[in-house]
Design a protein around this motif. Structure first.
Motif, PDB file in Angstrom:
ATOM      1  N   SER A   4      46.641  18.913  47.720  1.00  0.00           N
ATOM      2  CA  SER A   4      45.337  18.965  48.379  1.00  0.00           C
ATOM      3  C   SER A   4      44.368  19.772  47.539  1.00  0.00           C
ATOM      4  N   ASN A  50      39.811  28.551  57.437  1.00  0.00           N
ATOM      5  CA  ASN A  50      40.723  28.080  58.476  1.00  0.00           C
ATOM      6  C   ASN A  50      41.316  26.712  58.109  1.00  0.00           C
ATOM      7  N   ASP A  51      40.445  25.803  57.682  1.00  0.00           N
ATOM      8  CA  ASP A  51      40.864  24.466  57.212  1.00  0.00           C
ATOM      9  C   ASP A  51      41.857  24.577  56.059  1.00  0.00           C
ATOM     10  N   HIS A  53      43.772  27.089  55.215  1.00  0.00           N
ATOM     11  CA  HIS A  53      45.062  27.631  55.652  1.00  0.00           C
ATOM     12  C   HIS A  53      45.885  26.599  56.409  1.00  0.00           C
ATOM     13  N   LYS A  54      45.233  25.828  57.244  1.00  0.00           N
ATOM     14  CA  LYS A  54      45.938  24.761  57.973  1.00  0.00           C
ATOM     15  C   LYS A  54      46.562  23.760  56.998  1.00  0.00           C
ATOM     16  N   THR A  55      45.763  23.371  55.992  1.00  0.00           N
ATOM     17  CA  THR A  55      46.246  22.419  54.986  1.00  0.00           C
ATOM     18  C   THR A  55      47.425  23.008  54.201  1.00  0.00           C
ATOM     19  N   HIS A  56      47.316  24.299  53.882  1.00  0.00           N
ATOM     20  CA  HIS A  56      48.397  24.995  53.174  1.00  0.00           C
ATOM     21  C   HIS A  56      49.707  24.905  53.958  1.00  0.00           C
ATOM     22  N   ILE A  57      49.629  25.169  55.252  1.00  0.00           N
ATOM     23  CA  ILE A  57      50.821  25.140  56.106  1.00  0.00           C
ATOM     24  C   ILE A  57      51.391  23.724  56.191  1.00  0.00           C
ATOM     25  N   GLU A  58      50.501  22.730  56.383  1.00  0.00           N
ATOM     26  CA  GLU A  58      50.952  21.332  56.466  1.00  0.00           C
ATOM     27  C   GLU A  58      51.600  20.860  55.170  1.00  0.00           C
ATOM     28  N   ASP A  59      50.960  21.208  54.018  1.00  0.00           N
ATOM     29  CA  ASP A  59      51.429  20.720  52.712  1.00  0.00           C
ATOM     30  C   ASP A  59      52.655  21.468  52.204  1.00  0.00           C
TER      31      ASP A  59
END
Lengths: 266, 266
Positions: A4, A50-51, A53-59
């Motif tokens: 990402s 926030n976006d 960090h969310k992407t980091h967790i998902e990826d």
């Protein structure tokens, strides 16, 4: 492997995107792209963080962030909130200030003001001309053209003409040679009178067949023999009339446009 | 003060141009721009160095050169031949290699290969759709649209729609409200059925008057009262129907497009 990437700026983020994509193209990785223009308040930086960090967790993997905010407070907030932020602006400023022998203004959203109003009018006029002369229309107006593209159907004439009009304010006509003109293609009077503006587009038979099949599978339009005849007549025309040409087979619209700019007299 | 600037690359040089312009916009200086794509051989570097030196002598001031060549030999040759060269690529590579945890491939002309073939088809389809639905045509096809732009004449609908189609592969219809629709503008059935795709374009009366006067000075088209009535009806429509809108008055096509991307659901 997919990674990402966020392209961030206080303006359109097109510069971040352009440079970020160029750099990442060196790493042989598929990108999942997120464009985040107009990040110009602390609230928007918070939402963005926030976006990210969310992407980091998902990826699992950390996203790469290319950012260019003139406001140092916003840039610092973003950089301190997330480790993978690349500032595409500041590294160059000391060198540039030295070369220009003055300080930068640090103003937001200046990029498009360079010659803006004039360019806007020029572009709109160029787009109107390009649309009005699309696909062989209005050959009587070729004296106003900056460039006249020649080619057979589905070689990217219209997208290339529009790209040149939108990005450079050039008036670009395009003219199609069709199977009805066979066995030979010949220049018309309007071409001959504007000979120095002519640029040809060629393409491999395999690629043209694949593009045309996707478009309309039946009839001579997507028949290998008919395509071979069209391309042979086109190559012969360009050679006979000494018309410079670009091979579009493996090139993007940007690359075709840049190649045309490199050989065109304008 | 005018300063000459060269945008140089082994590919299209659009990245050099984008970043270079952004950086220079911070210095309040008029630019004389030279685009030099496809500098991919030593001979071409030599010719370019010659150009730069000639420009230096003519200008008095040294040109600024933004360059991004993957081949280090070419980049070194350019940098050693002229002092004002800014390499827009290498400063980021160490950070990026660390973040990606791998080495860069150092291959030339990779930038446009990222998702290239698929994007090409998508863009061509998007341009075709956008042209077919320009200026209120084919409202029956609005179910295929990604975005539907609404506005009065000369607010930049067509350039914006084409920019979004070319750069993002989005299908963007545009629909004009005209003086014939007055005293009130109302949505048609195709709008109502695609309500979430609607984006309005507004503009100041002064700017619209100036644009229309340049285009066609006579009649109600460029009459201040008629323009006021059109814009009042438009603002009222957007408020009544809760349609998000962008003010195009002082924005470039890139900025309008980025703003639309920022508020659009696609």
């Amino acid at each position: 492997m997919t990674r990402s990437v966020f392209f961030v700026s206080d303006s359109t983020a097109m510069t971040s995107k352009g440079l970020g994509r160029s750099l990442l193209s060196q790493f042989n990785v598929t990108l999942s792209e997120h464009l985040r223009p107009y990040i110009n308040t602390e609230e928007r930086v918070d939402i963005l963080l926030n976006d990210i960090h969310k992407t980091h967790i998902e990826d699992g993997d950390a996203p790469i962030v290319f950012a260019s905010m003139m406001d140092e407070k916003l840039m610092n907030k973003l950089s301190q909130g997330f480790a993978g932020v690349i500032d595409i602006f500041r590294p160059f400023m000391p060198t540039l200030e030295r070369l220009m022998d003055k300080k930068s203004s640090k103003e937001v959203g200046q990029a498009h003001k360079v010659g803006n109003q004039h360019l806007y009018q020029k572009r709109v006029a160029a787009i109107e001309y390009t649309l009005a002369t699309d696909d062989g229309l209005k050959t009587t107006d070729y004296d106003q053209a900056d460039i006249i593209l020649l080619g057979v159907s589905r070689t990217g004439k219209t997208p290339t003409a529009l790209y040149l009009a939108l990005n450079f304010g050039l008036k670009v006509a395009n003219y199609p040679f069709t199977s009805e003109d066979l066995p030979e293609f010949t220049l018309i009077k309007a071409h001959l009178e504007n000979r120095h503006k002519l640029v040809g587009l060629i393409i491999s038979p395999e690629r043209l067949l694949s593009i045309r099949r996707e478009r309309r599978a039946l009839g001579s339009y997507a028949d290998p023999k008919a395509i071979a005849a069209e391309l042979a007549a086109l190559n012969s025309l360009f050679a006979r009339e000494s018309i410079p040409f670009i091979d579009t087979t493996t090139r993007s619209v940007e690359e075709i446009a840049a190649s045309i700019m490199a050989i065109s007299p304008t």
